[in-house]
Design a protein around this motif. Sequence first.
Motif, PDB file in Angstrom:
ATOM      1  N   ASP B  56      27.917  38.636  43.231  1.00 25.51           N
ATOM      2  CA  ASP B  56      29.359  38.788  43.001  1.00 25.51           C
ATOM      3  C   ASP B  56      30.238  38.274  44.132  1.00 25.51           C
ATOM      4  O   ASP B  56      31.458  38.409  44.068  1.00 25.51           O
ATOM      5  CB  ASP B  56      29.725  40.238  42.626  1.00 25.51           C
ATOM      6  CG  ASP B  56      29.710  41.200  43.808  1.00 25.51           C
ATOM      7  OD1 ASP B  56      29.082  40.889  44.842  1.00 25.51           O
ATOM      8  OD2 ASP B  56      30.326  42.271  43.697  1.00 25.51           O
ATOM      9  N   PHE B  58      31.195  35.457  44.690  1.00 26.24           N
ATOM     10  CA  PHE B  58      32.088  34.390  44.232  1.00 26.24           C
ATOM     11  C   PHE B  58      33.506  34.893  43.983  1.00 26.24           C
ATOM     12  O   PHE B  58      34.467  34.165  44.232  1.00 26.24           O
ATOM     13  CB  PHE B  58      31.520  33.696  42.986  1.00 26.24           C
ATOM     14  CG  PHE B  58      31.452  34.546  41.736  1.00 26.24           C
ATOM     15  CD1 PHE B  58      32.529  34.578  40.854  1.00 26.24           C
ATOM     16  CD2 PHE B  58      30.322  35.298  41.441  1.00 26.24           C
ATOM     17  CE1 PHE B  58      32.471  35.355  39.695  1.00 26.24           C
ATOM     18  CE2 PHE B  58      30.257  36.076  40.284  1.00 26.24           C
ATOM     19  CZ  PHE B  58      31.345  36.109  39.412  1.00 26.24           C
ATOM     20  N   VAL B  59      33.654  36.120  43.528  1.00 27.73           N
ATOM     21  CA  VAL B  59      35.000  36.627  43.227  1.00 27.73           C
ATOM     22  C   VAL B  59      35.836  36.691  44.501  1.00 27.73           C
ATOM     23  O   VAL B  59      36.927  36.113  44.588  1.00 27.73           O
ATOM     24  CB  VAL B  59      34.976  38.048  42.603  1.00 27.73           C
ATOM     25  CG1 VAL B  59      36.400  38.463  42.251  1.00 27.73           C
ATOM     26  CG2 VAL B  59      34.072  38.119  41.392  1.00 27.73           C
ATOM     27  N   LEU B 217      45.346  40.700  42.824  1.00 26.02           N
ATOM     28  CA  LEU B 217      44.171  41.547  42.518  1.00 26.02           C
ATOM     29  C   LEU B 217      43.017  40.806  41.864  1.00 26.02           C
ATOM     30  O   LEU B 217      43.223  39.807  41.180  1.00 26.02           O
ATOM     31  CB  LEU B 217      44.579  42.654  41.537  1.00 26.02           C
ATOM     32  CG  LEU B 217      45.210  43.900  42.122  1.00 26.02           C
ATOM     33  CD1 LEU B 217      46.714  43.763  42.144  1.00 26.02           C
ATOM     34  CD2 LEU B 217      44.821  45.116  41.331  1.00 26.02           C
ATOM     35  N   THR B 219      38.555  41.744  40.483  1.00 23.00           N
ATOM     36  CA  THR B 219      37.505  42.737  40.294  1.00 23.00           C
ATOM     37  C   THR B 219      36.259  42.347  41.095  1.00 23.00           C
ATOM     38  O   THR B 219      35.733  41.252  40.914  1.00 23.00           O
ATOM     39  CB  THR B 219      37.187  42.917  38.780  1.00 23.00           C
ATOM     40  OG1 THR B 219      35.838  43.362  38.637  1.00 23.00           O
ATOM     41  CG2 THR B 219      37.374  41.648  37.967  1.00 23.00           C
ATOM     42  N   PRO B 221      32.684  44.100  41.854  1.00 27.02           N
ATOM     43  CA  PRO B 221      31.905  45.302  41.508  1.00 27.02           C
ATOM     44  C   PRO B 221      31.210  45.986  42.678  1.00 27.02           C
ATOM     45  O   PRO B 221      30.979  47.194  42.612  1.00 27.02           O
ATOM     46  CB  PRO B 221      30.886  44.798  40.484  1.00 27.02           C
ATOM     47  CG  PRO B 221      30.896  43.331  40.555  1.00 27.02           C
ATOM     48  CD  PRO B 221      32.251  42.937  41.066  1.00 27.02           C
ATOM     49  N   MET B 225      35.101  51.260  44.289  1.00 29.71           N
ATOM     50  CA  MET B 225      36.008  51.430  43.152  1.00 29.71           C
ATOM     51  C   MET B 225      36.256  50.137  42.388  1.00 29.71           C
ATOM     52  O   MET B 225      37.034  50.121  41.434  1.00 29.71           O
ATOM     53  CB  MET B 225      37.293  52.145  43.557  1.00 29.71           C
ATOM     54  CG  MET B 225      36.965  53.593  43.952  1.00 29.71           C
ATOM     55  SD  MET B 225      38.383  54.568  44.485  1.00 29.71           S
ATOM     56  CE  MET B 225      38.466  54.068  46.193  1.00 29.71           C
ATOM     57  N   GLY B 226      35.540  49.049  42.781  1.00 30.25           N
ATOM     58  CA  GLY B 226      35.379  47.908  41.890  1.00 30.25           C
ATOM     59  C   GLY B 226      36.530  46.926  41.743  1.00 30.25           C
ATOM     60  O   GLY B 226      36.418  45.949  41.012  1.00 30.25           O
ATOM     61  N   SER B 227      37.651  47.165  42.418  1.00 34.86           N
ATOM     62  CA  SER B 227      38.670  46.123  42.388  1.00 34.86           C
ATOM     63  C   SER B 227      39.188  45.932  43.803  1.00 34.86           C
ATOM     64  O   SER B 227      38.986  46.784  44.676  1.00 34.86           O
ATOM     65  CB  SER B 227      39.790  46.442  41.406  1.00 34.86           C
ATOM     66  OG  SER B 227      40.307  47.712  41.619  1.00 34.86           O
ATOM     67  N   TYR B 256      35.099  32.525  38.762  1.00 38.41           N
ATOM     68  CA  TYR B 256      36.095  33.578  38.534  1.00 38.41           C
ATOM     69  C   TYR B 256      37.457  32.970  38.193  1.00 38.41           C
ATOM     70  O   TYR B 256      38.026  33.233  37.164  1.00 38.41           O
ATOM     71  CB  TYR B 256      36.219  34.474  39.768  1.00 38.41           C
ATOM     72  CG  TYR B 256      37.048  35.730  39.496  1.00 38.41           C
ATOM     73  CD1 TYR B 256      36.481  36.825  38.872  1.00 38.41           C
ATOM     74  CD2 TYR B 256      38.396  35.794  39.849  1.00 38.41           C
ATOM     75  CE1 TYR B 256      37.229  37.956  38.578  1.00 38.41           C
ATOM     76  CE2 TYR B 256      39.150  36.932  39.569  1.00 38.41           C
ATOM     77  CZ  TYR B 256      38.557  38.014  38.941  1.00 38.41           C
ATOM     78  OH  TYR B 256      39.302  39.120  38.663  1.00 38.41           O
TER      79      TYR B 256
END
Lengths: 277, 277
Positions: B56, B58-59, B217, B219, B221, B225-227, B256
């Motif tokens: 994750d 990449f986000v 903002l 997301t 993971p 709290m995921g964001s 993303y």
Amino acid sequence: MTLFFTESDNVTSYGYAIDKVYEVGQSKFQSYKVFETLKFGKMLVLDDVVMLTEKDEFVYHEMLAHIPALLSKSLDNVLVIGGGDGGTVRELLKHPNCGQITLCEIDAKVIELSKKYFPQVAIGFENPKVNELVADGIEFVKNSADKTYDLVIVDSSDPIGPGVGLFTEAFYADCKRLIKSGGCLAAQTESPWFEGSVIQKIYQNISKNFSYTKPYLGTVPTYPMGSWTWTVASEENLSLPSDLKKKISSLGVLNYLNADIAKACFALPEFYKKKLV
Amino acid sequence: MTLFFTESDNVTSYGYAIDKVYEVGQSKFQSYKVFETLKFGKMLVLDDVVMLTEKDEFVYHEMLAHIPALLSKSLDNVLVIGGGDGGTVRELLKHPNCGQITLCEIDAKVIELSKKYFPQVAIGFENPKVNELVADGIEFVKNSADKTYDLVIVDSSDPIGPGVGLFTEAFYADCKRLIKSGGCLAAQTESPWFEGSVIQKIYQNISKNFSYTKPYLGTVPTYPMGSWTWTVASEENLSLPSDLKKKISSLGVLNYLNADIAKACFALPEFYKKKLV
């Protein structure tokens, strides 16, 4: 010593320190637990999966209720399948044009626990517009007349346990049959981070039945991996109202949704779009 | 038996089943751990907080790098403070107009671990455009000349431990001094769900220095709290380019970001907006 309740799928775990255990038991359909958590206030857990907490339930309920309610041409007659905690009904009732709401929850215990421990979530049940049924949603939609509802909301748990039948192609077909012209379906459709095959299957089961299928996203910290999707589906290509800001401000105080979010939530990240096709 | 690594602040915990422990140790600045997790691939943990995972990262990197890079009028000379894993540099280098990048990471161990265990993240370090420095970012910006950079990116850990000085008003003031006309600052600014006082303080420290301060903002993971939020700040009111879709497609495959997300990420939920003021 601090006690933790931990939700786990064996590869990840999400733990919440708890102050108090209010109630633990087994209904006809699922296990239930009600805790006081240190971070998120009271928490309802069904089959060891967090259903809602006092501190963040507003996101899930505002997003599931208001987006389709803003898209539907009218709200004279609304059906909620599941949603026994009452949060979705509470939000729907904020719409000045909301008429009758039928809520069909399979598990009476969920309604009872919500009324007892989450009175601010269950508050909508007191409204005379709300018809509260304890029944199997799958059977209910099978036996309902065509073109009865302006909006059908599927407020289910995950596609395991009692919720599994609420994600099938046949169930969505029945939902579609009940929806009046200019109306829509909305459903919770799990985390965008869940396995691609699960996400794709749900999307396909909805989109096989409807001409327009639009997933949308939000952030829910107590759901696994912290973000969530819902999907709105319809026969007409519905648009948000041109007086969106005014409509949203007529709903009173919201804690998540605003006009910017109502538009932005339909922007899908690349990794998630790839899972849908 | 399944081993879990658990990140916890005593009221919540986030656990990841691990397959293998590659390396555990202590640098001059922080503890470090590298695991193979079952869900997210390889994971780098600093001071017991998840920094990145293969699946994750990449986000975080796409959002921190591309949004300000799309807003900046030019990218001739870019400064990255922190970011020792190399992910932000990797994304910046996708911009055809990206010139020199100076990366200033305080902890040589982070660069070393990334090169060893996350070669696809650290890949940007091989590019001759990248000047890799091991130095204190606070001192570096203090001693840098006015109007040197088109873009300054603060890719820090949390505002505890070695990262604390990278969230102060004085630090942001120094960053501002270095930025050319038409350029901007971008910084990671923690979870929107973190305590209001923390969120507000960071926002104030940035906005006291800049005419325009815009949080956005996404997301993530494996962050609590995921964001997550990032913030872009500038003296001019910068806009996304009118040929946004074309610019984004020139970056190659992203996982993303897309044009919809680049616009939508600036929509802020009500609960978060309330924390900023």
